[in-house]
Design an enzyme around this catalytic site. Structure first.
Site, short mmCIF file in Angstrom:
data_model
loop_
_atom_site.label_atom_id
_atom_site.label_comp_id
_atom_site.label_asym_id
_atom_site.label_seq_id
_atom_site.Cartn_x
_atom_site.Cartn_y
_atom_site.Cartn_z
N HIS A 6 0.86 -1.18 0.00
CA HIS A 6 0.00 0.00 0.00
C HIS A 6 0.89 1.23 0.00
CE1 HIS A 6 -3.51 -2.54 1.67
NE2 HIS A 6 -3.59 -2.40 0.36
N GLU A 53 1.62 3.78 3.02
CA GLU A 53 2.02 3.25 4.32
C GLU A 53 3.55 3.30 4.43
OE1 GLU A 53 -0.18 -0.46 4.35
OE2 GLU A 53 -2.07 0.64 4.10
N HIS A 99 2.47 -3.46 6.85
CA HIS A 99 1.51 -2.40 6.52
C HIS A 99 1.48 -1.41 7.68
CE1 HIS A 99 -0.87 -4.20 3.07
NE2 HIS A 99 -0.09 -5.21 3.42
N ARG A 129 -3.29 4.60 -2.27
CA ARG A 129 -3.18 3.26 -1.66
C ARG A 129 -2.85 2.18 -2.69
NH1 ARG A 129 -5.66 -0.23 2.35
NH2 ARG A 129 -6.78 -1.96 1.43
N GLU A 133 0.55 -4.76 11.04
CA GLU A 133 0.16 -3.35 10.93
C GLU A 133 1.01 -2.58 11.93
OE1 GLU A 133 -2.03 -2.05 8.83
OE2 GLU A 133 -3.30 -3.72 8.20
O1 0X9 Z 1 -6.99 -3.84 4.48
C1 0X9 Z 1 -5.84 -4.26 4.32
O2 0X9 Z 1 -5.38 -4.61 3.24
C2 0X9 Z 1 -4.90 -4.29 5.53
N1 0X9 Z 1 -5.08 -3.12 6.31
S1 0X9 Z 1 -4.57 -1.67 5.73
O3 0X9 Z 1 -5.08 -0.64 6.60
N2 0X9 Z 1 -2.99 -1.63 5.78
O4 0X9 Z 1 -5.01 -1.53 4.38
C3 0X9 Z 1 -5.19 -5.47 6.40
C4 0X9 Z 1 -5.34 -6.78 5.73
C5 0X9 Z 1 -5.69 -7.87 6.67
N3 0X9 Z 1 -6.89 -7.52 7.34
C6 0X9 Z 1 -7.86 -8.36 7.72
N4 0X9 Z 1 -7.62 -9.60 7.80
N5 0X9 Z 1 -9.01 -7.86 7.98
ZN ZN Z 2 -1.98 -1.64 4.02
#
Ligand code: 0X9
Ligand code: ZN
Length: 398
Positions: free
Chosen positions: A164, A167, A289, A221, A362
């Site tokens: 992303h 980030e 991330h 993003r 994260e």
């Molecule tokens: O949404 C995403 O791709 C990730 N969060 S971000 O804020 N960096 O975009 C997390 C991916 C994994 N999330 C879940 N398993 N919900």
């Molecule tokens: Zn991300």
């Protein structure tokens, strides 16, 4: 006499004044279908991993009516820097200190090329693909073994950053991992740390998007693919094959969580996939991330438990306690439960392919600065991530 309007009412009223600044807006989404409807809109998210409740969006001047028309109630949380104003980053002198400054695309590539140049015995570069805008995608192999990948005897790992684009601290973290791993390999006293492992790092999975955050729009993003309707970008963490197309992804090309036209439609992920399937003994994967300070394990695409839930969780807890020693506290959990269902993500595919120890981490913070983490938090974030990776290594083995 004028009646005072209750504050709470004002906060959720449709916007009657001229909106001149970028705003960070909390949008009320009482259930999953409202979250999905919000993330389907052609607006910039400020939080993609959104659970029902309050979901944050970055709203451009004049865009609040989009929320009104879609029937959302919202609360203005504060102003945001104009993400299109890139002057201060574009005119700054070349960055030299990766511990305290964010590096742009050329600087990150220079940093890794330099590691390969300084430690040719241990670090090697491989071009694994080309983006839709023609930029190369590089992977770096770190190992004490000089053999060709086909006969590497040790367990193999992959760490990736900047999937992303916005980030940024994920790029700082993988630079620190690369440097720390290279230094460990070059020093006989610490070589055992990295030991028999073969470690691959893809520092910038999304070079087109990352460059775009430096030159044009700080909150970008996705990648920069030109979609059929003229919008840009596929979410590279919704384009992996496992669970592709399901809940927590969008078929709308303007959405920040657009999944693309097919699993692995994007050249960046074809590159990551083809490298991964060429590596013997694939054993572990971490996708860095930001933000929310969470160590997430599979599945993301379903709330059902993965077959190895107990060991995935136990390793996550080891990573969590190692990362907690630097002033920030991290959570851990199954992605779909700790945060929210998201389909077509990296950790699900890596887990599904090899039953590898597969995580999304994260990084900082928990929302105060969000993607624009101040540069004085780069060093502690790097330190805690390296501590987490060492804990991960000690658990997953060589
Ligand atoms: O949404 C995403 O791709 C990730 N969060 S971000 O804020 N960096 O975009 C997390 C991916 C994994 N999330 C879940 N398993 N919900
Ligand atoms: Zn991300």
């Amino acid at each position: 006499m004028r009646r005072a309007i209750p504050l709470a009412l004002l906060a959720f009223a449709p916007c009657a004044f001229a909106q001149t600044a970028w705003l960070r807006v909390g949008v009320e989404c009482p259930n999953p279908s409202r979250v999905a409807a919000l993330l389907d809109l052609p607006l910039t998210t400020y939080q993609c991993d959104a659970a029902p409740g309050m979901v944050e969006m970055a709203v451009a001047p004049g865009q609040l009516p989009i929320l009104d028309f879609a029937g959302f109630r919202y609360k203005v949380m504060g102003k945001l820097h104009d993400p299109y104003d890139r002057r201060s980053d574009l005119v700054r002198p070349a960055a030299t200190d990766y511990r305290n400054e964010y590096f742009n695309l050329a600087e990150i590539q220079g940093f890794f090329d330099n590691l390969a140049l300084q430690r040719p015995k241990f670090v090697r570069r491989l071009q694994i693909g080309v983006t839709t805008q023609g930029r190369p995608i590089y992977a770096y192999r770190f190992s004490g073994f000089q053999t060709s990948p086909a006969v590497d005897p040790g367990k193999a790992y992959m760490f990736v950053g900047l999937t992303h684009a916005r980030e940024w601290v994920s790029g700082s973290v993988v630079m620190h991992l690369g440097k720390s791993i290279a230094d460990s390999l070059a020093n006989a006293a610490t070589r055992t740390l990295v030991g028999r492992r073969v470690i691959w790092i893809v520092p910038v999975v999304n070079p087109d998007g990352y460059d775009h955050t430096w030159t044009s729009y700080r909150l970008w993003r996705k990648n920069r693919r030109l979609n059929s309707n003229g919008t840009r970008g596929v979410d590279l963490n919704r384009n992996y094959a496992k669970g592709w197309g399901g809940e927590g992804s969008s078929g709308n090309p303007g959405s920040d969580i657009y999944r693309g036209t097919a699993p692995f439609s994007e050249p960046e992920l074809q590159a990551v996939r083809d490298l991964a399937i060429s590596i013997p003994n694939f054993s572990g994967f971490i996708d860095f991330h930001s933000y929310s300070q969470e160590i997430l394990w599979p599945w993301s695409y379903t709330t059902a438990s993965p077959p190895d839930a107990a060991s995935l969780q136990s390793i996550a807890i080891s990573i969590q306690s190692a990362m907690g020693g630097f002033g920030a506290s991290y959570g851990q959990g199954q992605g779909s439960r700790a945060l929210y269902v998201a389909s077509g993500t990296s950790k699900d595919w890596f887990y599904d392919q090899w039953r590898a120890a597969s995580y999304t981490i994260e990084l900082r913070d928990t929302g105060q600065w969000g993607f624009e983490l101040p540069s004085n938090q780069i060093t502690p974030t790097q330190n805690e991530a390296w501590a987490g990776v060492q804990a991960f290594f000690s658990r997953v083995g060589s």
